[in-house]
Structures are given as C-alpha cells and as structure tokens.
Design an enzyme around this catalytic site. Structure first.
Site, mmCIF file in Angstrom:
data_model
loop_
_atom_site.group_PDB
_atom_site.id
_atom_site.type_symbol
_atom_site.label_atom_id
_atom_site.label_comp_id
_atom_site.label_asym_id
_atom_site.label_seq_id
_atom_site.Cartn_x
_atom_site.Cartn_y
_atom_site.Cartn_z
ATOM 1 N N ASP A 1 20.655 12.093 13.654
ATOM 2 C CA ASP A 1 19.369 11.560 14.108
ATOM 3 C C ASP A 1 18.918 12.258 15.381
ATOM 4 O O ASP A 1 19.678 12.998 15.997
ATOM 5 C CB ASP A 1 19.458 10.034 14.324
ATOM 6 C CG ASP A 1 20.780 9.600 14.949
ATOM 7 O OD1 ASP A 1 21.471 10.454 15.543
ATOM 8 O OD2 ASP A 1 21.126 8.422 14.851
ATOM 9 N N ASP B 1 23.843 -3.871 16.913
ATOM 10 C CA ASP B 1 23.002 -4.619 15.974
ATOM 11 C C ASP B 1 23.295 -4.245 14.512
ATOM 12 O O ASP B 1 22.562 -4.618 13.608
ATOM 13 C CB ASP B 1 21.504 -4.432 16.289
ATOM 14 C CG ASP B 1 21.025 -2.995 16.105
ATOM 15 O OD1 ASP B 1 21.845 -2.122 15.733
ATOM 16 O OD2 ASP B 1 19.818 -2.744 16.327
ATOM 17 N N HIS C 1 23.423 -1.134 13.235
ATOM 18 C CA HIS C 1 22.823 0.102 12.696
ATOM 19 C C HIS C 1 23.866 1.197 12.516
ATOM 20 O O HIS C 1 24.882 1.231 13.211
ATOM 21 C CB HIS C 1 21.651 0.591 13.559
ATOM 22 C CG HIS C 1 22.007 1.138 14.903
ATOM 23 N ND1 HIS C 1 21.369 0.764 16.060
ATOM 24 C CD2 HIS C 1 22.926 2.055 15.299
ATOM 25 C CE1 HIS C 1 21.877 1.430 17.086
ATOM 26 N NE2 HIS C 1 22.825 2.219 16.651
ATOM 27 N N GLU D 1 17.936 0.653 11.655
ATOM 28 C CA GLU D 1 17.980 -0.654 12.301
ATOM 29 C C GLU D 1 17.912 -1.764 11.243
ATOM 30 O O GLU D 1 17.586 -1.497 10.075
ATOM 31 C CB GLU D 1 16.800 -0.776 13.281
ATOM 32 C CG GLU D 1 16.792 0.269 14.397
ATOM 33 C CD GLU D 1 17.852 0.012 15.486
ATOM 34 O OE1 GLU D 1 18.897 -0.601 15.195
ATOM 35 O OE2 GLU D 1 17.624 0.445 16.629
#
Ligand code: F6R
Length: 261
Positions: free
Chosen positions: A67, A136, A138, A143
């Site tokens: 990413d 979270d 991811h 996400e």
C-alpha cells in the site's frame, strides 16, 4: 491458519526470515509481498543480517509492496515506498526496479490500482506475502467494511489507523494522510503463502477476531480464514486474547522441526 506463538518479537522475525530464505533457496526468482509499519521491521533486519552473511540473495527476486499513502510529497520519508527502500531494499541485492509499490502520486488513482493488479499478475503473482494487522483488524489498508474480494483501489483511513500511525509523523494526527492506494483483500488472497506478524498486547483483540472471530468485513483480516496457507506469527501478548491458545501451542510443538512454516 497455522498460529505460532513465538517466544518474542525477534523469534517471530526469525521464523518469518527462515520461511523467506527457504523460498528463495528453492526458487531464487520468487515474488515477495512486502508490508510496511513496525511489525515487519525485525524481519527485515534479520533478512539484511542473513544477506550480509551470504545466506540469502534477492538478486533474481521481485517484490510488491502492499500500500501507499496518497497526498504525501514525492520522496517523503514516511511514504511506504521510501520506508521499504530504507528498511530493506538499500541493504540487500534486489536489482534496480525489482521492488514496486502502488503509485500514490498517479493522476488517475483508479487506473493506477488496475495497473498495479496487472503488474502483479504479469509477474506470476506473489509467492509469499508479509502482513501486519491494524488494531482495527485491517490488513494492508483494507479498513472495516472492505469488500472481501476487493482489488487495489483508493481507500480512506479510519481515525483509529491514522491515530495509530501518527507516531511516524511526529505524533501529529493532522500530518497523517487520509487516503491511500492499497491492495485489496482479493489481491492479498491470491498470494500463495501469507505470513502475518503481530506482536504486543495492543494487537490481541484484532488477532483474536482474525483467527477465531466470525468471518466478515467487521474484521477484514478474518478473510484469511478462507486462505489455504496462512501463517500467523505472534508473541505472547498478541496471542493473549485467543481462546484456543493451548491447542495452537500443542499443534506447533507436534510439528516436525524440519517442516518450518
Ligand atoms: C502496512 C500495512 C498495514 C500495517 C498495519 C500494522 O503496509 O499494510 O496493514 O501492517 O497497520 O502496522 P504496524 O506494524 O505498524 O503495527
């Protein structure tokens, strides 16, 4: 998933490095998938040390990063392309141009996402993908709510992810980009072997949701439950939320040492 509860973050890094070295020994032309963030840093240091000792070469390998932030000036020290250069590429023998990342500066980011998918496919796909996990849930920057079949695309970061990553931007949340170009969950699922490293107690809830929770977009990493070859390397604190910890430890102890991950 094969869950391995290692003795320390350094031990997790060495197990991952063993796997990468074995892969490159079997096929020096292998394609690696590289993650950024702090989780793989000890792995990259271990690979650099082994390269310096003549134990591993990247001279015929290729690599794709997961990413990239959108909105950072070119060459920014925290752009993921720069991080990979600094933490691994500059210290080993990848040929020029062998490491590629999503183009977060492209004028047409949708097109850049499609081009990135094509580049990975043309290279023959990723043989071993290194992953971390966000608090979270991811993986890459998929996400919660991400499509489980998503491909490389633009994505907004959650406030939690931006606040977790503010440490790389002098603690200033406002400096952390809001957007990124990220491989999708579908992209990651195509890699042949996934090696996820998670250490520290802050990762325990996300790790438990990924390994034992229901499969779903609320914890994007749970999609790894569908993959036929996933290795999850944890330290004790990251494993502390797992209900079946005893079983994972027994299964790992029963595995012949030569088999590796
Ligand atoms: C980084 C990435 C992210 C990180 C995750 C964990 O390329 O794709 O998914 O792996 O945010 O970050 P750290 O390791 O810094 O806790």
């Amino acid at each position: 998933m094969e869950v391995v509860i290692t003795l320390s973050p350094q031990h997790a890094a060495e197990v991952a490095a063993d796997s990468i070295c074995r892969l490159l020994e079997d096929d020096p032309r292998s394609v690696l998938g590289l993650a950024t963030g702090s989780s793989p840093l000890a792995l990259y240091r271990a690979l650099i040390a082994r390269h310096r000792d003549g134990q591993v070469s990247f001279a015929q390998a290729r690599a794709f990063t997961l990413d990239e932030y959108v909105g950072l000036p070119p060459g920014h020290a925290e752009s993921y392309r720069e991080v990979i250069r600094r933490e691994l590429e500059d210290h080993v023998d990848f040929p020029a141009g062998a490491v590629t990342g999503p183009d977060g500066h492209a004028g047409d980011l949708s097109r850049a996402g499609r081009d990135y998918e094509e580049a990975i496919v043309s290279a023959g796909g990723v043989d071993l993908q290194v992953l971390g996990i966000g608090t979270d849930g991811h993986i890459a920057f998929n996400e919660p709510g991400s499509s489980l079949n998503s491909l490389t695309r633009i994505k907004a970061l959650t406030r939690q992810t931006r606040s977790d990553n503010a440490r790389f931007f002098g603690g200033n949340l406002e400096e952390v980009p809001r957007l990124c170009l990220t491989q999708g969950l579908g992209t990651i699922r195509r890699a042949r072997h996934l090696v996820l490293i998670a250490t520290g107690a802050a990762k325990a809830p996300a790790v438990a949701a990924m390994v034992e929770g229901p499969l779903g977009a609320a914890c994007p990493a749970s999609v790894l439950q569908l993959h036929p070859h996933v290795t999850v390397l944890l330290d004790g604190p990251a494993a502390s939320g797992l209900q079946h910890r005893d079983y994972y430890e027994t299964a790992w102890a029963a595995k012949p040492a030569w088999q590796g991950v």
